[in-house]
Scaffold this motif. Structure first.
Motif, mmCIF file in Angstrom:
data_model
loop_
_atom_site.group_PDB
_atom_site.id
_atom_site.type_symbol
_atom_site.label_atom_id
_atom_site.label_comp_id
_atom_site.label_asym_id
_atom_site.label_seq_id
_atom_site.Cartn_x
_atom_site.Cartn_y
_atom_site.Cartn_z
ATOM 1 N N ASP A 150 -0.264 -0.921 -4.417
ATOM 2 C CA ASP A 150 -1.509 -0.165 -4.260
ATOM 3 C C ASP A 150 -2.656 -0.852 -5.001
ATOM 4 O O ASP A 150 -3.764 -0.972 -4.468
ATOM 5 C CB ASP A 150 -1.332 1.262 -4.798
ATOM 6 C CG ASP A 150 -0.442 2.114 -3.898
ATOM 7 O OD1 ASP A 150 -0.216 1.699 -2.741
ATOM 8 O OD2 ASP A 150 0.025 3.163 -4.368
ATOM 9 N N ARG A 151 -2.396 -1.300 -6.232
ATOM 10 C CA ARG A 151 -3.470 -1.928 -6.997
ATOM 11 C C ARG A 151 -3.866 -3.273 -6.393
ATOM 12 O O ARG A 151 -5.033 -3.665 -6.446
ATOM 13 C CB ARG A 151 -3.072 -2.101 -8.464
ATOM 14 C CG ARG A 151 -4.202 -2.687 -9.300
ATOM 15 C CD ARG A 151 -3.973 -2.578 -10.789
ATOM 16 N NE ARG A 151 -4.010 -1.213 -11.274
ATOM 17 C CZ ARG A 151 -4.150 -0.884 -12.574
ATOM 18 N NH1 ARG A 151 -4.265 -1.838 -13.496
ATOM 19 N NH2 ARG A 151 -4.159 0.379 -12.943
ATOM 20 N N ALA A 152 -2.891 -3.975 -5.823
ATOM 21 C CA ALA A 152 -3.190 -5.259 -5.183
ATOM 22 C C ALA A 152 -3.785 -5.078 -3.792
ATOM 23 O O ALA A 152 -4.184 -6.059 -3.152
ATOM 24 C CB ALA A 152 -1.922 -6.106 -5.094
ATOM 25 N N ASP A 153 -3.807 -3.816 -3.310
ATOM 26 C CA ASP A 153 -4.360 -3.478 -2.001
ATOM 27 C C ASP A 153 -3.598 -4.172 -0.876
ATOM 28 O O ASP A 153 -4.179 -4.758 0.037
ATOM 29 C CB ASP A 153 -5.851 -3.840 -1.931
ATOM 30 C CG ASP A 153 -6.557 -3.192 -0.736
ATOM 31 O OD1 ASP A 153 -6.062 -2.142 -0.271
ATOM 32 O OD2 ASP A 153 -7.566 -3.729 -0.268
ATOM 33 N N ILE A 154 -2.266 -4.086 -0.970
ATOM 34 C CA ILE A 154 -1.395 -4.597 0.086
ATOM 35 C C ILE A 154 -0.279 -3.595 0.319
ATOM 36 O O ILE A 154 -0.074 -2.679 -0.486
ATOM 37 C CB ILE A 154 -0.774 -5.966 -0.295
ATOM 38 C CG1 ILE A 154 0.054 -5.822 -1.573
ATOM 39 C CG2 ILE A 154 -1.850 -7.037 -0.442
ATOM 40 C CD1 ILE A 154 0.854 -7.061 -1.921
ATOM 41 N N GLY A 155 0.458 -3.760 1.408
ATOM 42 C CA GLY A 155 1.596 -2.910 1.669
ATOM 43 C C GLY A 155 2.808 -3.370 0.862
ATOM 44 O O GLY A 155 2.900 -4.531 0.458
ATOM 45 N N THR A 156 3.757 -2.450 0.649
ATOM 46 C CA THR A 156 4.959 -2.823 -0.108
ATOM 47 C C THR A 156 5.768 -3.879 0.643
ATOM 48 O O THR A 156 6.404 -4.735 0.026
ATOM 49 C CB THR A 156 5.833 -1.596 -0.389
ATOM 50 O OG1 THR A 156 6.091 -0.904 0.849
ATOM 51 C CG2 THR A 156 5.159 -0.644 -1.360
ATOM 52 N N GLY A 157 5.737 -3.820 1.967
ATOM 53 C CA GLY A 157 6.442 -4.832 2.749
ATOM 54 C C GLY A 157 5.887 -6.216 2.477
ATOM 55 O O GLY A 157 6.632 -7.191 2.337
ATOM 56 N N THR A 158 4.569 -6.301 2.393
ATOM 57 C CA THR A 158 3.932 -7.584 2.075
ATOM 58 C C THR A 158 4.292 -8.023 0.665
ATOM 59 O O THR A 158 4.558 -9.204 0.408
ATOM 60 C CB THR A 158 2.406 -7.469 2.201
ATOM 61 O OG1 THR A 158 2.069 -7.100 3.551
ATOM 62 C CG2 THR A 158 1.719 -8.781 1.857
ATOM 63 N N LEU A 159 4.309 -7.064 -0.262
ATOM 64 C CA LEU A 159 4.664 -7.379 -1.649
ATOM 65 C C LEU A 159 6.030 -8.045 -1.727
ATOM 66 O O LEU A 159 6.215 -9.049 -2.426
ATOM 67 C CB LEU A 159 4.649 -6.102 -2.485
ATOM 68 C CG LEU A 159 5.075 -6.246 -3.950
ATOM 69 C CD1 LEU A 159 4.073 -7.090 -4.729
ATOM 70 C CD2 LEU A 159 5.222 -4.867 -4.596
ATOM 71 N N PHE A 160 6.992 -7.507 -0.979
ATOM 72 C CA PHE A 160 8.354 -8.026 -1.046
ATOM 73 C C PHE A 160 8.503 -9.394 -0.383
ATOM 74 O O PHE A 160 9.523 -10.052 -0.554
ATOM 75 C CB PHE A 160 9.327 -7.027 -0.426
ATOM 76 C CG PHE A 160 9.487 -5.770 -1.242
ATOM 77 C CD1 PHE A 160 9.636 -5.835 -2.617
ATOM 78 C CD2 PHE A 160 9.469 -4.532 -0.627
ATOM 79 C CE1 PHE A 160 9.771 -4.681 -3.376
ATOM 80 C CE2 PHE A 160 9.612 -3.368 -1.365
ATOM 81 C CZ PHE A 160 9.758 -3.436 -2.747
ATOM 82 N N LEU A 161 7.509 -9.816 0.360
ATOM 83 C CA LEU A 161 7.513 -11.181 0.878
ATOM 84 C C LEU A 161 7.255 -12.191 -0.237
ATOM 85 O O LEU A 161 7.650 -13.349 -0.141
ATOM 86 C CB LEU A 161 6.452 -11.341 1.968
ATOM 87 C CG LEU A 161 6.688 -10.570 3.274
ATOM 88 C CD1 LEU A 161 5.486 -10.757 4.197
ATOM 89 C CD2 LEU A 161 7.965 -11.030 3.969
#
Length: 213
Positions: free
Chosen positions: A45-56
């Motif tokens: 949320d703070r990075a303004d991305i989805g969790t799916g993107t985060l896990f990439l």
């Protein structure tokens, strides 16, 4: 124009931008709350991305901590190596390398101790874990380089001694009994143990009139 100097394409710039946002978000949240009390959703949320993107970019919260801490560790090691170059005594030079590493690890005690656990027990196939292991090796190599200033210290013995010094540093930083200790206290504990290794070895060699094997 060479391949190395070619500007990044839009896709590469987007990936780099997201990685920088993730690193900044994770670093801020870990510093504010501690790694155990932060969720991957909060970081996303703070990075303004989805969790799916985060896990990439990082599969686990442990990998995210490695990502954040590796950067500060690398900066600390650069400072330590520079400081060691101006220290004439081998012990002082070794401690010049160690102190900035301890300082960066203790900025947030729980995060620092978790980082050390991740280095020891994390998945060595993960990229940020590999980077952390590489930093530990660079630390040992920097210490070994300092020890090699002594003409009695062979490359093999310097590498082995540096490995022992690294182990002392890691245990002192990770030990539960030291969780409440100050940076100065931990550095003093490390120095006391390293002091036993260096003069004791040189004294024995000198008395026997031998060079190290």
């Amino acid at each position: 124009m060479t391949v190395e100097s070619r500007p990044l394409g839009r896709r590469e710039r987007n990936k780099l931008d997201k990685l920088e946002r993730i690193t900044a978000a994770a670093g801020e949240l870990f510093a504010e709350h501690g790694v155990d009390d932060v969720t991957t959703q909060q970081i996303a949320d703070r990075a303004d991305i989805g969790t799916g993107t985060l896990f990439l970019y990082a599969k686990t919260k442990g990998e995210l901590l490695l990502l954040v801490q590796n950067s500060t560790y690398a900066d600390a090691l650069v400072r330590g190596v520079a400081d060691a170059q101006t220290a004439a005594d081998p012990l002082d030079a070794v401690m010049a390398i160690i102190r900035p590493v301890v300082e960066c690890n203790r900025k947030q005690v729980d995060n620092g101790r978790t980082y050390l656990r991740e280095i020891v027990f994390g998945d060595p196939e993960e990229p940020y874990h590999r980077a952390a292991l590489a930093l530990t090796m660079q630390t040992e190599e920097a210490i070994a380089t300092v020890l090699r200033r002594d003409d009695l210290m062979t490359a093999e013995r310097a590498a082995t001694t540096a490995h022992i010094v690294s182990a002392i540093m890691f245990v002192s930083m990770a030990a539960t009994i030291n969780a409440g200790n100050t940076i100065d206290a931990i550095v003093a504990e490390i120095e006391a143990q390293v002091r036993v290794i260096l003069p004791g070895w040189r004294s024995t060699v000198t008395q026997l009139g031998l060079r190290s094997p």
